[in-house]
Design an enzyme around this catalytic site. Structure first.
Site, PDB file in Angstrom:
ATOM      1  N   ARG A   1     -32.980   4.020 -80.268  1.00 55.79           N
ATOM      2  CA  ARG A   1     -34.088   4.963 -80.141  1.00 55.79           C
ATOM      3  C   ARG A   1     -34.773   4.892 -78.771  1.00 55.79           C
ATOM      4  O   ARG A   1     -34.938   3.818 -78.202  1.00 55.79           O
ATOM      5  CB  ARG A   1     -35.123   4.698 -81.244  1.00 55.79           C
ATOM      6  CG  ARG A   1     -34.574   4.933 -82.640  1.00 55.79           C
ATOM      7  CD  ARG A   1     -35.578   4.530 -83.716  1.00 55.79           C
ATOM      8  NE  ARG A   1     -35.092   4.899 -85.035  1.00 55.79           N
ATOM      9  CZ  ARG A   1     -34.329   4.099 -85.809  1.00 55.79           C
ATOM     10  NH1 ARG A   1     -34.003   2.885 -85.381  1.00 55.79           N
ATOM     11  NH2 ARG A   1     -33.917   4.514 -86.978  1.00 55.79           N
TER      12      ARG A   1
ATOM     13  N   ASP B   1     -33.361  -2.633 -90.159  1.00 58.83           N
ATOM     14  CA  ASP B   1     -32.951  -1.719 -89.090  1.00 58.83           C
ATOM     15  C   ASP B   1     -33.633  -2.207 -87.824  1.00 58.83           C
ATOM     16  O   ASP B   1     -34.478  -1.531 -87.249  1.00 58.83           O
ATOM     17  CB  ASP B   1     -33.335  -0.282 -89.424  1.00 58.83           C
ATOM     18  CG  ASP B   1     -32.679   0.734 -88.493  1.00 58.83           C
ATOM     19  OD1 ASP B   1     -31.861   0.323 -87.645  1.00 58.83           O
ATOM     20  OD2 ASP B   1     -32.986   1.940 -88.601  1.00 58.83           O
TER      21      ASP B   1
ATOM     22  N   GLU C   1     -24.689  -3.378 -84.274  1.00 56.41           N
ATOM     23  CA  GLU C   1     -24.464  -2.604 -83.057  1.00 56.41           C
ATOM     24  C   GLU C   1     -24.843  -3.439 -81.829  1.00 56.41           C
ATOM     25  O   GLU C   1     -26.018  -3.647 -81.547  1.00 56.41           O
ATOM     26  CB  GLU C   1     -25.283  -1.320 -83.109  1.00 56.41           C
ATOM     27  CG  GLU C   1     -25.034  -0.488 -84.365  1.00 56.41           C
ATOM     28  CD  GLU C   1     -26.201   0.424 -84.682  1.00 56.41           C
ATOM     29  OE1 GLU C   1     -26.638   1.162 -83.763  1.00 56.41           O
ATOM     30  OE2 GLU C   1     -26.699   0.403 -85.826  1.00 56.41           O
TER      31      GLU C   1
ATOM     32  N   HIS D   1     -29.623   7.630 -80.498  1.00 51.34           N
ATOM     33  CA  HIS D   1     -28.186   7.591 -80.178  1.00 51.34           C
ATOM     34  C   HIS D   1     -27.745   8.730 -79.263  1.00 51.34           C
ATOM     35  O   HIS D   1     -26.682   9.313 -79.442  1.00 51.34           O
ATOM     36  CB  HIS D   1     -27.366   7.604 -81.461  1.00 51.34           C
ATOM     37  CG  HIS D   1     -27.537   6.376 -82.302  1.00 51.34           C
ATOM     38  ND1 HIS D   1     -27.745   5.131 -81.772  1.00 51.34           N
ATOM     39  CD2 HIS D   1     -27.543   6.214 -83.668  1.00 51.34           C
ATOM     40  CE1 HIS D   1     -27.857   4.239 -82.753  1.00 51.34           C
ATOM     41  NE2 HIS D   1     -27.755   4.870 -83.900  1.00 51.34           N
TER      42      HIS D   1
ATOM     43  N   HIS E   1     -20.998   2.297 -83.616  1.00 53.43           N
ATOM     44  CA  HIS E   1     -21.836   2.288 -84.822  1.00 53.43           C
ATOM     45  C   HIS E   1     -20.950   2.017 -86.040  1.00 53.43           C
ATOM     46  O   HIS E   1     -20.920   2.795 -86.997  1.00 53.43           O
ATOM     47  CB  HIS E   1     -22.570   3.619 -84.960  1.00 53.43           C
ATOM     48  CG  HIS E   1     -23.791   3.569 -85.814  1.00 53.43           C
ATOM     49  ND1 HIS E   1     -23.734   3.408 -87.173  1.00 53.43           N
ATOM     50  CD2 HIS E   1     -25.104   3.643 -85.509  1.00 53.43           C
ATOM     51  CE1 HIS E   1     -24.952   3.413 -87.675  1.00 53.43           C
ATOM     52  NE2 HIS E   1     -25.810   3.547 -86.675  1.00 53.43           N
TER      53      HIS E   1
END
Length: 400
Positions: free
Chosen positions: A124, A298, A364, A149, A224
Site C-alpha cells: 500500500r 495483514d 510477500e 499493488h 503474491h
C-alpha cells in the site's frame, strides 16, 4: 555434460493458435533420441504451450517446469503468475499448493492478486500519493484510500512477454519481461522489468527480479503467492500449518492498514512466531491489530538482517498432516504476511471451490509498505543507471 538450450519456435507455426507444446531436451547436439530422453528424464524440463486467450484475443502462454523429484511449476505470461505448483506429500502424492483458477478467464476477471508478480509498487501507498525530488505524484486508488499493488491496472494485470526459457541437468527457468511506460498508473519513468522463475533438483523454486528506469522512480516487486500446503482444492485451512518467522517485530498499522512508522515487538502478541506456532491459533486471538486486518494478519514482518546481497532464511511453514514443508529465504528486509482474511467465498477457484477466509496464506518478500512516505524505512528509490534486484527462494521438503 549438459547443454542448456533455448526454446525455438518452428518457423511458420504458431504455438498459440495451434496449442502446440514445445519441449526442451537437455542433451548433446550429437545425442540420439534415446540419449535425449534419458537426459530429459534425469534433468529438469521446460515445456512451452498455450494457456488460452484474454477477452481481447491476446494469447497467453504457459511454461511448465518439472524436476526429477516430482515438483511441477506452471508459469503463465498473464501477470507473470504461478498458475500451479505441484508438490509431493510425505507419501509421494503431489498436490497443487497454490490457489488460483483453471482457465485464463479466472485470472482476468477476478480482482484478487493470485500468485501474480506485483509492481510497480507492492503493498500500500497511503492516499495514493508520494513525493520524489520535490514533486508529488498522484496514483489511482484501488484500496479505499490507498493505492495497492501498483494500482487498478498494476503489472499483475498485463500480459508479460517470454524473454527466455532455459533448461539443463540441474535446473530450468523462464524469464518474463514487461515495459512499464512513463506515467503508468501515475508512476514516473519508463521501467523495464524482468522476473525469472527457476526450478532445480534441490526442490527450490527461486524467483529473481530485475528492473531499470530512465527517470527516478520507486520500485517494489514481489510475488503474491497464496499457499495451502495441505493441497488445493482445500480440505482444511492453510492456517492450520505451523509457522516460524525470523523476525522480532512487525509494523503496526492504522485503520487504513498503513504502517504507523514504528516497530512493534512481537513478544507477547499473536504475531510472535519466533518459535513455531499454529497460525490458526494466533489469528483467532483477540488483539486490536488482528481486528484491523479483518480478523487475521495483514502485516509486514521486519526480517532479521535487513536487505542482504544473498537470500537469508525468513519463513518456515510446515503442514504436519500432509508432511509438506516450505522455507522462504529472501534478500528483502520485509515479509508481508497475509492470512487470506479478505477471501469471502464470492470467488470460485480451481475445481469450482469457493475461496474462503484462511484458505490460503501469503508471504510477500518486499520493501516496507508505504516506504516512499517514510524516510526511515528501507528506500525503494531507483535511479537511472541503477538496477533493482530481488531474489526469493521457496524450498520444499518432507516433514518426517
Amino acid at each position: 555434460m549438459s547443454i542448456r538450450k533455448k526454446i525455438v519456435l518452428a518457423a511458420g507455426l504458431s504455438a498459440l493458435a495451434l496449442g502446440t507444446v514445445y519441449g526442451l531436451a537437455a542433451c548433446s547436439p550429437k545425442a540420439g533420441k534415446a540419449d535425449s530422453a534419458a537426459s530429459a528424464t534425469s534433468g529438469v524440463t521446460a515445456v512451452r504451450s498455450s494457456f488460452g486467450a484474454l477477452s481481447d484475443g491476446t494469447q497467453v502462454e504457459m511454461v511448465e517446469l518439472k524436476n526429477a523429484k516430482g515438483i511441477t511449476a506452471k508459469l503463465i505470461t498473464y501477470g507473470a503468475a504461478i498458475q500451479s505448483l505441484m508438490v509431493p506429500d510425505r507419501e509421494g502424492k503431489a498436490a497443487d499448493v497454490v490457489i488460483g483458477y483453471d482457465t485464463i478467464e479466472g485470472y482476468e476477471k477476478t480482482p484478487n492478486f493470485t500468485n501474480v508478480t506485483v509492481g510497480r509498487y507492492a503493498n500500500r501507498i497511503a492516499g495514493g500519493k508520494f513525493t520524489l525530488d520535490g514533486k508529488t505524484y498522484t496514483l489511482p486508488l484501488n484500496d479505499k484510500t490507498n493505492t495497492l499493488h501498483g494500482g487498478p491496472k498494476g503489472w499483475d494485470k498485463h500480459n508479460w512477454t517470454i524473454k527466455d526459457v532455459q533448461q539443463g541437468a540441474d535446473s530450468a527457468s523462464v524469464t518474463f519481461t514487461y515495459t512499464s511506460p512513463d506515467g503508468d498508473e501515475g508512476f514516473p519513468g519508463t521501467v523495464v522489468a524482468e522476473v525469472t522463475y527457476t526450478l532445480n533438483n534441490n526442490d527450490d523454486l527461486t524467483v529473481s527480479y530485475k528492473a531499470t528506469t530512465d527517470k527516478p522512480t520507486v520500485i517494489n516487486m514481489t510475488n503474491h503467492g497464496l499457499f495451502n500446503l495441505g493441497g488445493i482444492p482445500a480440505t482444511r485451512l492453510a492456517t492450520d500449518a505451523e509457522l516460524k518467522i525470523e523476525s522480532d517485530a512487525i509494523l503496526p498499522v492504522d485503520a487504513a492498514l498503513i504502517p504507523t512508522g514504528k516497530e512493534l515487538p512481537v513478544k507477547g502478541t499473536p504475531f510472535d512466531f519466533t518459535s513455531p506456532a499454529v497460525v490458526t491459533d494466533r489469528v483467532k486471538m483477540s488483539d486490536p491489530q488482528i481486528t484491523l486486518a479483518n480478523g487475521g494478519i495483514d502485516h509486514n514482518y521486519v526480517i532479521r538482517g535487513g536487505t542482504t546481497a544473498e537470500p537469508k532464511l525468513a519463513v518456515t511453514l510446515e503442514d504436519k498432516t500432509s508432511g509438506r514443508g516450505m522455507t522462504i529465504s529472501t534478500t528483502e528486509p520485509g515479509i508481508q504476511m497475509y492470512t487470506g482474511n479478505f477471501l469471502d467465498g464470492t470467488v470460485a477457484g480451481k475445481g469450482g471451490a469457493k475461496l474462503t477466509k484462511y484458505q490460503a496464506i501469503a508471504f510477500e518478500a518486499q520493501r516496507f509498505p508505504d516506504s516512499p512516505n517514510h524516510p526511515a524505512f528501507p528506500s525503494a528509490r531507483l535511479d537511472p543507471g541503477q538496477t533493482y534486484t530481488q531474489t526469493t527462494v521457496h524450498h520444499f521438503y518432507v516433514v518426517k
